[in-house]
Design a protein around this motif. Structure first.
Motif, PDB file in Angstrom:
ATOM      1  N   UNK A 180      13.245  -0.843 -10.689  1.00 49.75           N
ATOM      2  CA  UNK A 180      12.713   0.517 -10.601  1.00 49.75           C
ATOM      3  C   UNK A 180      11.271   0.614 -11.089  1.00 49.75           C
ATOM      4  N   UNK A 181      10.908  -0.195 -12.093  1.00 50.05           N
ATOM      5  CA  UNK A 181       9.578  -0.051 -12.693  1.00 50.05           C
ATOM      6  C   UNK A 181       8.516  -0.937 -12.052  1.00 50.05           C
ATOM      7  N   UNK A 182       8.909  -1.760 -11.090  1.00 45.10           N
ATOM      8  CA  UNK A 182       7.937  -2.582 -10.354  1.00 45.10           C
ATOM      9  C   UNK A 182       8.566  -2.983  -9.025  1.00 45.10           C
ATOM     10  N   UNK A 183       8.783  -2.024  -8.133  1.00 46.42           N
ATOM     11  CA  UNK A 183       9.547  -2.304  -6.912  1.00 46.42           C
ATOM     12  C   UNK A 183       8.900  -3.373  -6.034  1.00 46.42           C
ATOM     13  N   UNK A 184       9.692  -4.393  -5.729  1.00 44.70           N
ATOM     14  CA  UNK A 184       9.233  -5.422  -4.789  1.00 44.70           C
ATOM     15  C   UNK A 184       8.966  -4.786  -3.429  1.00 44.70           C
ATOM     16  N   UNK A 185       9.714  -3.738  -3.143  1.00 42.65           N
ATOM     17  CA  UNK A 185       9.685  -3.085  -1.827  1.00 42.65           C
ATOM     18  C   UNK A 185       8.267  -2.776  -1.367  1.00 42.65           C
ATOM     19  N   UNK A 186       7.455  -2.195  -2.251  1.00 38.79           N
ATOM     20  CA  UNK A 186       6.136  -1.728  -1.816  1.00 38.79           C
ATOM     21  C   UNK A 186       5.108  -2.854  -1.752  1.00 38.79           C
ATOM     22  N   UNK A 187       5.563  -4.095  -1.993  1.00 41.25           N
ATOM     23  CA  UNK A 187       4.667  -5.244  -1.826  1.00 41.25           C
ATOM     24  C   UNK A 187       4.956  -5.999  -0.536  1.00 41.25           C
ATOM     25  N   UNK A 188       5.962  -5.552   0.225  1.00 36.38           N
ATOM     26  CA  UNK A 188       6.375  -6.252   1.445  1.00 36.38           C
ATOM     27  C   UNK A 188       5.984  -5.434   2.671  1.00 36.38           C
ATOM     28  N   UNK A 189       5.263  -6.048   3.567  1.00 38.08           N
ATOM     29  CA  UNK A 189       4.710  -5.325   4.706  1.00 38.08           C
ATOM     30  C   UNK A 189       5.806  -4.778   5.618  1.00 38.08           C
ATOM     31  N   UNK A 190       6.892  -5.543   5.790  1.00 40.26           N
ATOM     32  CA  UNK A 190       7.984  -5.060   6.632  1.00 40.26           C
ATOM     33  C   UNK A 190       8.618  -3.803   6.037  1.00 40.26           C
ATOM     34  N   UNK A 191       8.825  -3.813   4.723  1.00 35.07           N
ATOM     35  CA  UNK A 191       9.466  -2.666   4.068  1.00 35.07           C
ATOM     36  C   UNK A 191       8.617  -1.406   4.226  1.00 35.07           C
ATOM     37  N   UNK A 192       7.320  -1.535   3.952  1.00 37.86           N
ATOM     38  CA  UNK A 192       6.427  -0.379   4.067  1.00 37.86           C
ATOM     39  C   UNK A 192       6.409   0.124   5.505  1.00 37.86           C
ATOM     40  N   UNK A 193       6.342  -0.819   6.434  1.00 39.26           N
ATOM     41  CA  UNK A 193       6.318  -0.456   7.848  1.00 39.26           C
ATOM     42  C   UNK A 193       7.611   0.255   8.258  1.00 39.26           C
ATOM     43  N   UNK A 194       8.738  -0.232   7.744  1.00 37.77           N
ATOM     44  CA  UNK A 194      10.029   0.353   8.115  1.00 37.77           C
ATOM     45  C   UNK A 194      10.168   1.791   7.623  1.00 37.77           C
ATOM     46  N   UNK A 195       9.818   2.036   6.373  1.00 38.97           N
ATOM     47  CA  UNK A 195       9.989   3.397   5.846  1.00 38.97           C
ATOM     48  C   UNK A 195       9.005   4.355   6.511  1.00 38.97           C
ATOM     49  N   UNK A 196       7.813   3.862   6.840  1.00 39.53           N
ATOM     50  CA  UNK A 196       6.844   4.705   7.544  1.00 39.53           C
ATOM     51  C   UNK A 196       7.356   5.052   8.940  1.00 39.53           C
ATOM     52  N   UNK A 197       7.860   4.057   9.648  1.00 42.26           N
ATOM     53  CA  UNK A 197       8.357   4.290  11.004  1.00 42.26           C
ATOM     54  C   UNK A 197       9.517   5.277  10.995  1.00 42.26           C
ATOM     55  N   UNK A 198      10.402   5.126  10.007  1.00 45.68           N
ATOM     56  CA  UNK A 198      11.519   6.071   9.896  1.00 45.68           C
ATOM     57  C   UNK A 198      11.005   7.482   9.644  1.00 45.68           C
ATOM     58  N   UNK A 199       9.963   7.585   8.833  1.00 44.49           N
ATOM     59  CA  UNK A 199       9.422   8.902   8.479  1.00 44.49           C
ATOM     60  C   UNK A 199       8.832   9.614   9.695  1.00 44.49           C
ATOM     61  N   UNK A 237       2.528   5.344  -6.170  1.00 45.75           N
ATOM     62  CA  UNK A 237       1.543   6.157  -5.459  1.00 45.75           C
ATOM     63  C   UNK A 237       0.315   5.352  -5.064  1.00 45.75           C
ATOM     64  N   UNK A 238       0.422   4.035  -5.149  1.00 46.53           N
ATOM     65  CA  UNK A 238      -0.703   3.190  -4.762  1.00 46.53           C
ATOM     66  C   UNK A 238      -0.276   2.137  -3.745  1.00 46.53           C
ATOM     67  N   UNK A 239       0.606   2.533  -2.845  1.00 45.00           N
ATOM     68  CA  UNK A 239       1.006   1.641  -1.767  1.00 45.00           C
ATOM     69  C   UNK A 239      -0.219   1.256  -0.942  1.00 45.00           C
ATOM     70  N   UNK A 240      -0.367  -0.022  -0.697  1.00 44.07           N
ATOM     71  CA  UNK A 240      -1.469  -0.522   0.124  1.00 44.07           C
ATOM     72  C   UNK A 240      -0.882  -1.511   1.128  1.00 44.07           C
ATOM     73  N   UNK A 241      -0.565  -1.022   2.311  1.00 44.53           N
ATOM     74  CA  UNK A 241       0.064  -1.891   3.300  1.00 44.53           C
ATOM     75  C   UNK A 241      -0.834  -3.076   3.630  1.00 44.53           C
ATOM     76  N   UNK A 242      -2.147  -2.868   3.578  1.00 45.59           N
ATOM     77  CA  UNK A 242      -3.071  -3.947   3.920  1.00 45.59           C
ATOM     78  C   UNK A 242      -3.044  -5.086   2.905  1.00 45.59           C
ATOM     79  N   UNK A 243      -2.479  -4.827   1.705  1.00 45.25           N
ATOM     80  CA  UNK A 243      -2.370  -5.862   0.673  1.00 45.25           C
ATOM     81  C   UNK A 243      -0.967  -6.461   0.604  1.00 45.25           C
ATOM     82  N   UNK A 244      -0.045  -5.936   1.399  1.00 47.38           N
ATOM     83  CA  UNK A 244       1.351  -6.370   1.327  1.00 47.38           C
ATOM     84  C   UNK A 244       1.538  -7.738   1.979  1.00 47.38           C
ATOM     85  N   UNK A 245       2.655  -8.378   1.628  1.00 50.09           N
ATOM     86  CA  UNK A 245       2.940  -9.736   2.092  1.00 50.09           C
ATOM     87  C   UNK A 245       4.138  -9.755   3.031  1.00 50.09           C
ATOM     88  N   UNK A 246       4.306 -10.885   3.699  1.00 50.69           N
ATOM     89  CA  UNK A 246       5.476 -11.112   4.549  1.00 50.69           C
ATOM     90  C   UNK A 246       5.802 -12.595   4.526  1.00 50.69           C
TER      91      UNK A 246
END
Length: 749
Positions: A180-199, A237-246
């Motif tokens: 919860x205090x350092x989510x891996x989720x927001x460091x992964x490009x697929x995860x960020x892309x998936x939640x954005x697409x769903x939104x 609040x500092x998601x940066x998809x351009x810095x995310x990994x895959x």
């Protein structure tokens, strides 16, 4: 006949592609398969990429379908989901899980089980589409091998179309956050892309979920200090998809390329940040609701900590509700004169202050002070804290003498208890510097901020964030003195510290950008100012969300520099954006709304739309009279704005009346040597000159000069302008042969 067969086959393929694994199966069978697998020892704590390493020999997932024919392509090697039978194990997907292969299987199963429990869902009829189990990993490995060997070309994939279609069909995304205090989720490009697409997919529901153990950990952090939750806000609040990994770099590059061309990084990042911000607020609210029927101090602690977090993030009404709950319990359990009750009064005061209710805030801070004085020695640090709180509000109310008194009382206590060189003593010096600046005593302000800087550098080191506050104070004082180059240097020093200590996406970095922009604007570098304001806006949108009051303020800052550049339509658009946020977040009677109405009025005036400009300034005045009282400097500002419009409309008598009201308030609230008083004299002098009363104008300009020259020096533009107006008045009087009589025999230079 052939086309009908093909159609049925396509429909069947689509159904097969939408199958999910039941939560029941994951809990009872898949987890068992993992824990009893041969070869590398696996357990609940094994990560998905350890359970199935696509760069190595087949693991648990591929082994399941090694000897099974894939029902989609008819070849040997099937997806895990296509090896299952029975509706307790497999069925049409009801939810899609968005997760990282770095998550452990135990956390994933626990999260899904808890989700079913909390939402009263049958685990045997809740089917989860997970890429590791529902995509044919045999084909993924084969395709990767062929592409690397050059046997097949790398095809361009429309990720939005493919993933969007699947999201749309399933209609429900579960985004898993862990830890919860350092989510891996927001460091992964697929995860960020998936939640954005769903939104952005119409009709798709999004639930953000986490393992039960993470909920407990978050809950404990709130009980302790809440510091981790505040840090989480900064992280989420500092998601940066351009810095995310895959895991597959070609996927990362392809997704980023499509995001950049289709929507842009900032649009995606800000939308995801808003979603995550809403999620954490929802989690915090749930934690409170679970305890709201308990009249104990644990609940008070929850209300207090979460209330402060929500206030920091612009959720004023929610914060107020929680602090009011805490106060009720404190008074019932501990009594009305307990120090914890005093703290809660202070917390409510902080919310009222943010809401623009200065009178209410001052009353609450006074209640806190009275309780502390009854409980503690008069030189207690908590008493000093109350004085500082009251000083803050009094400064905003325009009662600068009162603010100065309170800050000096706080300073005396802190020096006595903590010593001359304590960091809290420096805070009081900074506070005094701010008030002196408000009073127009920029030299005195500069001295106080320098004292604060010396203490903070000694106590905390030259790169501590609190040192940046002192540099900003010095910069503001220099700005007031007209030393814009010096101000710019100090604000840049503050920015450098904040970048080093806090990172480039922190809201305080945005504040430094605004300070730099203000200095550049005063220097006439409007392009530079605009660039800094826009950078600040980008940071605040990311860190605070599009509906935060600080974002509204930044829109107004941008509007002002566009106004200076003569881009009135652009300025008006920014003011309207700021106003919309302010009305929504703060309410129609907040002083910020009045400030924005005045800014809109200024632009309309510049466009010669005088009637509408006058209406806006009158709206601003009505709000300020109600919120601030008739003797506040802000009210004087609105009278001046109204006077300017009337003057341009040719109503000189009306303008003179408004300017004289502004002067009377400024003299009363600020003293005879304040810059606002000088500006009021200038305004009156100008309208008298238009009326042909050059003798009266000359007297007003001379009174103005007596303020500007000692305050800012002979070379400041305000001083030079005033001297020019004096000369013009003398020339007009000379034409009328009235100068000798007026000046009692003094000769003209």
């Amino acid at each position: 006949m052939h086309s009908e067969t093909t159609k049925q086959s396509d429909e069947q393929m689509q159904k097969l592609d939408m199958l999910g694994v039941s939560v029941f199966h994951l809990e009872h069978l898949f987890l068992q398969e993992v824990c009893t697998s041969t070869g590398n020892p696996l357990s609940r704590d094994s990560k998905i990429h350890e359970i199935e390493n696509l760069r190595g020999p087949p693991g648990v997932i591929r082994n399941k379908g090694t000897n099974t024919v894939c029902p989609i392509d008819g070849k040997e090697g099937a997806a895990y989901v296509h090896c299952l039978q029975g509706e307790d194990h497999v069925g049409e997907a009801t939810q899609m899980l968005s997760y990282s292969w770095n998550y452990t299987i135990g956390d994933i199963v626990d999260t899904l089980s808890d989700y079913c429990l909390q939402n009263k869902l049958n685990p045997k009829r809740t089917y989860i589409w997970m890429c590791c189990l529902c995509v044919n990993q045999h084909r993924v490995v084969q395709k990767s091998t062929q592409q690397k060997s050059g046997m097949v070309p790398t095809a361009k994939v429309d990720f939005f179309a493919i993933f969007g279609e699947r999201v749309k069909k399933i209609g429900h995304l579960l985004a898993m956050m862990a830890p919860w205090n350092a989510p891996v989720y927001i460091t992964r490009v697929w995860c960020i892309f998936e939640i954005f697409t769903a939104h952005i997919t119409d009709g798709c529901k999004i639930d953000i979920v986490m393992p039960p153990k993470e909920k407990l950990s978050l809950e404990q952090d709130v009980v302790d200090t809440g510091g981790g939750v505040n840090a989480l806000y900064e992280t989420l609040c500092n998601t940066k998809v351009e810095k995310a990994n895959a895991s597959v770099d070609s996927d990362r590059l392809a997704i980023l390329g499509q995001v950049k061309s289709d929507v842009g990084y900032s649009v995606l990042n800000n939308l995801v940040n808003d979603l995550l911000r809403g999620w954490i607020q929802g989690v915090l609210t749930q934690l409170v609701r679970a305890r709201e029927n308990t009249n104990n101090m644990d609940y008070v602690c929850f209300c207090t900590q979460i209330g402060k977090i929500l206030l920091h993030n612009g959720e004023n009404d929610s914060a107020m509700e929680l602090h009011q709950n805490a106060l009720t319990i404190c008074e019932t359990v501990l009594g009305k004169n307990h120090e914890r009750t005093a703290d809660t009064h202070s917390d409510i005061g902080a919310v009222l202050y943010k809401m623009g209710d200065c009178e209410g805030a001052l009353s609450k801070y006074k209640e806190a002070l009275d309780i502390r004085l009854s409980r503690f020695d008069k030189n207690h640090c908590d008493v000093a804290l109350a004085y500082n709180d009251m000083g803050l509000v009094l400064n905003d109310m325009g009662d600068y003498e009162g603010a100065l008194t309170k800050y000096n009382e706080a300073l005396a206590i802190q020096k006595s208890v903590l010593g001359e060189e304590h960091k809290e003593v420096a805070t009081s010096y900074n506070n005094l510097g701010i008030v002196l600046g408000s009073m127009g005593d920029y030299a005195g302000s500069l001295e106080k901020h320098k004292e604060a800087l010396a203490i903070l550098m000694s106590a905390l080191g030259k790169n501590h964030p609190r040192v940046a506050f002192a540099y900003n104070g010095i910069g503001s004082a220099l700005h007031g003195l007209g030393e814009y180059e010096g101000a710019l240097r100090k604000h840049k020093q503050a920015l450098a510290i904040r970048l080093l200590a806090l990172g480039k996406n922190h809201s305080l970095v945005a504040s430094s950008c605004i300070n730099i922009g203000s200095a550049l604007s005063s220097m006439g570098d409007y392009e530079g100012a605009l660039s800094n304001y826009e950078e600040a806006l980008a940071i605040k949108l990311s860190a605070l969300g599009k509906n935060h009051p600080d974002v509204a303020t930044t829109y107004v800052n941008i509007g002002r520099v566009l106004d200076e550049m003569g881009n009135y339509e652009g300025a008006l658009a920014k003011y309207e954006e700021g106003l919309a946020i302010g009305l929504s977040a703060l309410g129609k009677n907040h002083p910020f709304v009045a400030i924005t109405y005045n800014s809109i009025g200024d632009v309309l005036c510049a466009k010669a739309d005088y009637e509408r400009a006058l209406a806006k300034h009158k709206e601003a005045l009505a709000i300020q009279l109600s919120a601030l009282g008739k003797n506040h400097p802000g009210v004087a500002g609105s009278y001046s704005c109204i006077g300017t419009v009337l003057q341009l409309m040719g109503d000189y008598e009306g303008a003179l009346t408004e300017y004289e009201k502004a002067l009377a308030i400024s003299l009363s609230a600020l003293g005879k040597n304040h810059p606002n008083v000088a500006a009021a004299y200038d305004n009156i002098g100008a309208v008298l000159a238009f009326m042909g009363n050059h003798s009266g104008a000359l007297l007003k300009f001379e009174e103005s000069l007596a303020i500007w020259e000692p305050l800012l020096g002979a070379d400041h533009p305000n001083t030079k302008d005033c001297l020019e107006w004096i000369e013009d008045s003398k020339k007009e009087l000379q034409k009328q042969s009235l100068v000798p009589e007026l000046l009692h025999g003094k000769s003209l230079d």
